[in-house]
Enzyme design. Structure first.
Site, PDB file in Angstrom:
ATOM      1  N   SER A 178       1.868  -5.005  -0.701  1.00  0.00           N
ATOM      2  CA  SER A 178       2.488  -5.073   0.630  1.00  0.00           C
ATOM      3  C   SER A 178       3.893  -4.477   0.640  1.00  0.00           C
ATOM      4  O   SER A 178       4.610  -4.538  -0.366  1.00  0.00           O
ATOM      5  CB  SER A 178       2.561  -6.544   1.051  1.00  0.00           C
ATOM      6  N   TYR A 201       4.463  -1.446   6.620  1.00  0.00           N
ATOM      7  CA  TYR A 201       4.940  -1.965   7.902  1.00  0.00           C
ATOM      8  C   TYR A 201       6.035  -1.003   8.331  1.00  0.00           C
ATOM      9  O   TYR A 201       6.922  -0.684   7.527  1.00  0.00           O
ATOM     10  CB  TYR A 201       5.567  -3.351   7.732  1.00  0.00           C
ATOM     11  N   THR A 258      -0.464  -1.117   8.642  1.00  0.00           N
ATOM     12  CA  THR A 258      -0.898  -2.321   9.364  1.00  0.00           C
ATOM     13  C   THR A 258      -0.413  -2.241  10.806  1.00  0.00           C
ATOM     14  O   THR A 258       0.781  -2.060  11.057  1.00  0.00           O
ATOM     15  CB  THR A 258      -0.333  -3.575   8.669  1.00  0.00           C
ATOM     16  N   LYS A 278      -5.084  -0.481   9.123  1.00  0.00           N
ATOM     17  CA  LYS A 278      -5.468  -1.892   8.942  1.00  0.00           C
ATOM     18  C   LYS A 278      -5.119  -2.685  10.199  1.00  0.00           C
ATOM     19  O   LYS A 278      -3.987  -2.618  10.684  1.00  0.00           O
ATOM     20  CB  LYS A 278      -4.709  -2.482   7.745  1.00  0.00           C
ATOM     21  N   HIS A 303      -5.795  -9.838  10.574  1.00  0.00           N
ATOM     22  CA  HIS A 303      -4.732 -10.356   9.703  1.00  0.00           C
ATOM     23  C   HIS A 303      -5.066 -11.787   9.251  1.00  0.00           C
ATOM     24  O   HIS A 303      -4.199 -12.648   9.134  1.00  0.00           O
ATOM     25  CB  HIS A 303      -3.399 -10.337  10.458  1.00  0.00           C
TER      26      HIS A 303
HETATM   27  C1  FMN Z   1       0.007 -15.244   2.728  1.00  0.00           C
HETATM   28  C2  FMN Z   1      -0.493 -13.970   3.359  1.00  0.00           C
HETATM   29  C3  FMN Z   1       0.362 -12.880   3.415  1.00  0.00           C
HETATM   30  C4  FMN Z   1      -0.094 -11.694   4.007  1.00  0.00           C
HETATM   31  N1  FMN Z   1       0.745 -10.590   4.003  1.00  0.00           N
HETATM   32  C5  FMN Z   1       0.297  -9.422   4.528  1.00  0.00           C
HETATM   33  C6  FMN Z   1       1.108  -8.257   4.468  1.00  0.00           C
HETATM   34  O1  FMN Z   1       2.206  -8.267   3.935  1.00  0.00           O
HETATM   35  N2  FMN Z   1       0.602  -7.119   5.013  1.00  0.00           N
HETATM   36  C7  FMN Z   1      -0.636  -7.060   5.601  1.00  0.00           C
HETATM   37  O2  FMN Z   1      -1.046  -6.004   6.082  1.00  0.00           O
HETATM   38  N3  FMN Z   1      -1.425  -8.152   5.641  1.00  0.00           N
HETATM   39  C8  FMN Z   1      -0.998  -9.316   5.112  1.00  0.00           C
HETATM   40  N4  FMN Z   1      -1.813 -10.407   5.119  1.00  0.00           N
HETATM   41  C9  FMN Z   1      -3.196 -10.289   5.668  1.00  0.00           C
HETATM   42  C10 FMN Z   1      -4.163  -9.880   4.547  1.00  0.00           C
HETATM   43  O3  FMN Z   1      -3.933  -8.558   4.139  1.00  0.00           O
HETATM   44  C11 FMN Z   1      -5.616  -9.973   5.011  1.00  0.00           C
HETATM   45  O4  FMN Z   1      -5.765  -9.191   6.176  1.00  0.00           O
HETATM   46  C12 FMN Z   1      -6.087 -11.390   5.312  1.00  0.00           C
HETATM   47  O5  FMN Z   1      -5.546 -12.304   4.399  1.00  0.00           O
HETATM   48  C13 FMN Z   1      -7.609 -11.446   5.241  1.00  0.00           C
HETATM   49  O6  FMN Z   1      -8.084 -12.701   5.574  1.00  0.00           O
HETATM   50  P1  FMN Z   1      -8.473 -13.817   4.494  1.00  0.00           P
HETATM   51  O7  FMN Z   1      -7.171 -14.414   4.064  1.00  0.00           O
HETATM   52  O8  FMN Z   1      -9.314 -14.742   5.277  1.00  0.00           O
HETATM   53  O9  FMN Z   1      -9.201 -13.134   3.372  1.00  0.00           O
HETATM   54  C14 FMN Z   1      -1.393 -11.618   4.551  1.00  0.00           C
HETATM   55  C15 FMN Z   1      -2.239 -12.725   4.464  1.00  0.00           C
HETATM   56  C16 FMN Z   1      -1.813 -13.885   3.884  1.00  0.00           C
HETATM   57  C17 FMN Z   1      -2.755 -15.050   3.787  1.00  0.00           C
END
Ligand code: FMN
Length: 382
Positions: free
Chosen positions: A109, A132, A158, A255, A279
């Site tokens: 990320s 981002y 994203t 994304k 997300h």
């Molecule tokens: C704690 C956490 C931090 C996340 N940080 C980002 C991020 O920095 N950038 C991003 O595009 N998605 C982020 N996401 C979303 C994940 O990339 C992903 O889309 C999502 O976790 C998928 O769902 P799941 O947790 O049910 O597998 C984050 C998700 C979580 C749980």
């Protein structure tokens, strides 16, 4: 509880909950508003059944596939998640090493706590960097240049975090970045002295890719919502995505695609892949589950762009169902973060091993031995 006693993702979740302070656990675990989308992301898989065939010679199961031009051992990859060092002192190092061990794609990320350069040099396996776009647009070009030098294989942009989602658990627990001991968070930290000891005795938390670029979030503790709303650019539009694709010049995913219309636009601007994603239910509550959108999107762009289904995946069968409806791969966020919080690299490995064994066993039970055999004939809406 020990890692070896975790038999499914819910067990890893329970172990994570017992290991890390409650503001951090709820930051991983929570979603936006009423968390209805968060719940639906996983529940959506229940409306479909897999159709098995017998006597199919399943002595050899091959899980390998290609994601964004890279050969990988499995159709599952690790989605980008920010600030992993808060959940375990090895943070993104642990997750990327585990991905390498399993021959899986790893994504880093923008808000990671370990830098592009360090992760780039740490592992040989395929790596994606997630962007981002900050108000300071120069930052995006700098990040892209750094990824080129660090030999990242692909980028993703994203598009679902134009403003921060309303994550009420974080408001209640007083979650900030970096963590701060406030009256509302103090008890949550005090009850996890081992985490506090490790946090204080290892390198301090920072947003490693943004050091010196933004004071907020590294030194000055603020809620994530304030960071996103003050730093990210709300002017973002399709031209910007196109510019980023051109600037990078390699495999590029968008994304956060959640409509057929946006999937078509992604094809038009030359993206190599879309990640159908809300997300993980952390942004727009009441948006559909990615799995529920798959068929519509596959029908229109399935032969023009790679499709990654992201969100709610907790079982090998969920991956098989997404592939049967036409996804090329799936990605996970929380499952590997639960593993990380529960046991560092060993915890992430245990989660990946669980998915791998579930995929192998269930492919055998379905009577298929390679992913290309999993198509629409293998799934049925109940
Ligand atoms: C704690 C956490 C931090 C996340 N940080 C980002 C991020 O920095 N950038 C991003 O595009 N998605 C982020 N996401 C979303 C994940 O990339 C992903 O889309 C999502 O976790 C998928 O769902 P799941 O947790 O049910 O597998 C984050 C998700 C979580 C749980």
């Amino acid at each position: 509880m020990k890692l070896k006693n975790c038999h499914n993702i819910d067990d890893f979740r329970g172990m994570a909950k017992r290991r890390i302070p409650s503001p951090l656990f709820h930051y991983i675990d929570g979603g936006a508003d009423d968390e209805s989308t968060l719940a639906r992301n996983t529940k959506a898989f229940d409306d479909f059944d897999l159709i098995p065939n017998g006597l199919a010679d399943v002595a050899n199961i091959d899980l390998s596939t290609n994601i964004l031009g890279q050969k990988v051992n499995s159709p599952l990859f690790l989605a980008p998640t920010g600030m992993s060092r808060l959940f375990h002192h090895d943070g993104e190092r642990a997750a990327s090493r585990a991905a390498e061990k399993f021959g899986q794609y790893y994504s880093l990320s923008t808000l990671s706590s370990v830098s592009i350069e360090e992760i780039g040099g740490l592992t040989e396996s395929p790596k994606m960097f997630q962007i981002y776009i900050h108000k300071d647009r120069g930052l995006t070009n700098e990040l892209i240049e750094r990824c080129k030098k660090a030999n990242f294989n692909s980028l993703c942009l994203t598009v679902d975090t134009i403003v921060a989602g309303n994550r009420e658990r974080d408001l209640r627990t007083g979650m900030t970045m970096p963590p701060k001991f406030t009256p509302s968070s103090l008890l949550g930290f005090a009850m996890r002295p081992r985490w506090v000891y490790n946090y204080l005795t290892h390198e301090s938390f920072k947003l490693a890719n943004l050091e010196g670029k933004t004071e907020k979030g590294s030194k000055e503790a603020i809620p994530l919502v304030d960071y996103v709303n003050s730093q990210f650019d709300t002017n973002l539009c399709w031209d910007d995505a196109k510019k980023a694709i051109d600037e990078w010049g390699g495999p590029f995913a968008i994304k956060g695609i959640m409509s057929v219309e946006d999937a078509k636009r992604s094809v038009d601007i030359g993206a190599s892949a879309i990640m159908i994603s809300n997300h993980g239910g952390r942004q727009l509550d009441s948006s559909p589950a990615p799995f529920d959108l798959l068929s519509d999107i596959v029908e229109v762009v399935g032969d023009k762009i790679e499709i990654i289904c992201d969100g709610g995946i907790r079982r090998g069968t969920h991956i098989l169902k997404a592939l049967a409806l036409g996804a090329d791969a799936c990605s996970i966020g929380r499952p590997y973060l639960y593993g990380l919080a529960a046991g560092g690299q060993a915890g992430v490995e245990a989660v990946l091993a669980k998915f791998e064994s579930e995929l192998i066993r269930n492919m055998m039970l379905m009577g298929v031995n390679k992913l290309s055999q999993i198509d629409i004939s293998k799934i049925r809406k109940r």
